[in-house]
Design an enzyme around this catalytic site. Sequence first.
Site, PDB file in Angstrom:
ATOM      1  N   LYS A  78       6.906 -30.546 -24.201  1.00 34.25           N
ATOM      2  CA  LYS A  78       5.828 -31.534 -24.330  1.00 34.25           C
ATOM      3  C   LYS A  78       5.921 -32.503 -23.151  1.00 34.25           C
ATOM      4  CE  LYS A  78       3.985 -35.069 -27.452  1.00 34.25           C
ATOM      5  NZ  LYS A  78       3.625 -35.355 -28.854  1.00 34.25           N
ATOM      6  N   LYS A 136      10.813 -33.163 -32.953  1.00 31.67           N
ATOM      7  CA  LYS A 136      10.472 -33.717 -31.644  1.00 31.67           C
ATOM      8  C   LYS A 136      11.484 -34.780 -31.229  1.00 31.67           C
ATOM      9  CE  LYS A 136       7.842 -37.198 -30.390  1.00 31.67           C
ATOM     10  NZ  LYS A 136       6.706 -38.132 -30.264  1.00 31.67           N
ATOM     11  N   ARG A 190      -0.294 -47.073 -44.731  1.00 28.37           N
ATOM     12  CA  ARG A 190       0.100 -46.009 -43.796  1.00 28.37           C
ATOM     13  C   ARG A 190      -0.102 -44.654 -44.459  1.00 28.37           C
ATOM     14  NH1 ARG A 190       4.227 -49.948 -42.780  1.00 28.37           N
ATOM     15  NH2 ARG A 190       5.791 -48.927 -44.079  1.00 28.37           N
TER      16      ARG A 190
END
Length: 331
Positions: free
Chosen positions: A218, A135, A45
């Site tokens: 968003k 977020k 990752r």
Amino acid sequence: MTDTLADIAQALVATGKGILAADESTGTIKKRFDSISAESTEDSRRDYRELLFRAKGGNQYVSGVILYDETLRQNAADGTPLSKVLQDQGIIPGIKVDLGAKPLAGHPDETITEGLDGLRERLNEYAQLGAKFTKWRGVYHITDQSPSLAAIHANAHALARYAALAQEAGLVPIVEPEILMDGDHDINVCQAVSEEVLRSVFTELANQEVELEGILLKPNMVIAGQKCPDQDSVEEVADRTVATLLRCVPAAVPGIVFLSGGQTDEQSTEHLNAMNKMYSNLPWKLSFSYGRALQAAPLKAWAGKKENGSAMQSAFLKRAEDNSKASTGTY
Ligand code: 13P
């Protein structure tokens, strides 16, 4: 001098720039890696994301990157913190802070996003680790029965509580209410639900006294469900999306950065481009905060193999450049 919330929000939507959403949870990134038959480990990752972040010239198109908790704490192969790799190129590091969408009690197939308990402490730690923005994603499903008022209100309330806490910690909140593209509903239904959801979100943001100049929205685009037989033209999606946003999003919000939500790469770019080309005098910037629409191509080019690193970076830069152009209506 430290940047204000409004300064950070405006920098994230600087002309020709948008956001890379690279905040897949460990479970989601495993699914993405499975699709290219790559193993998902802490190192793989890291390697994949390090390639994305080090792509030369990416900072012309990308203002900020949303990271996942693991990534914000990870170092590049040479020991440099990944957040510093971004900062050194003038790219702003951000962090996903919600703990995921969980079943909403008493409402089958609907979800409430969790993560408010202990959020103040987590936000303060993320600020110390170098994050400048955050977020939180609320998820809404369109079916015959949903979204229910219960889901709309609960998710709007959580988004607003999160946004107030993020601002208290000096972090810009990206407020993400996502109406999923799953289902066979047409564009009219998506538009009506989008309006109801956005009104509810901005009412709750006002109730929690969130400073609108220091947030980004968003949202999903207004588009028919993936299984709807009637799919609309690019211009229609652009028109409906802009009309909905004009009805619901106050002009004090500096920018609206769309999610791609399962649109094809081409759709996500063309829709954003059409909005910016057709409407030049909007009160907010319209740009991107794409995950899949920026990463599908590089993920495929990489295929988990070190020797594909430069092909992967070229594929990413191409998608970033195309969407940068779309953010100014010049694609
Ligand atoms: P997609 O662009 O793949 O929808 O992802 C954006 C995102 O951050 C969803 O929360």
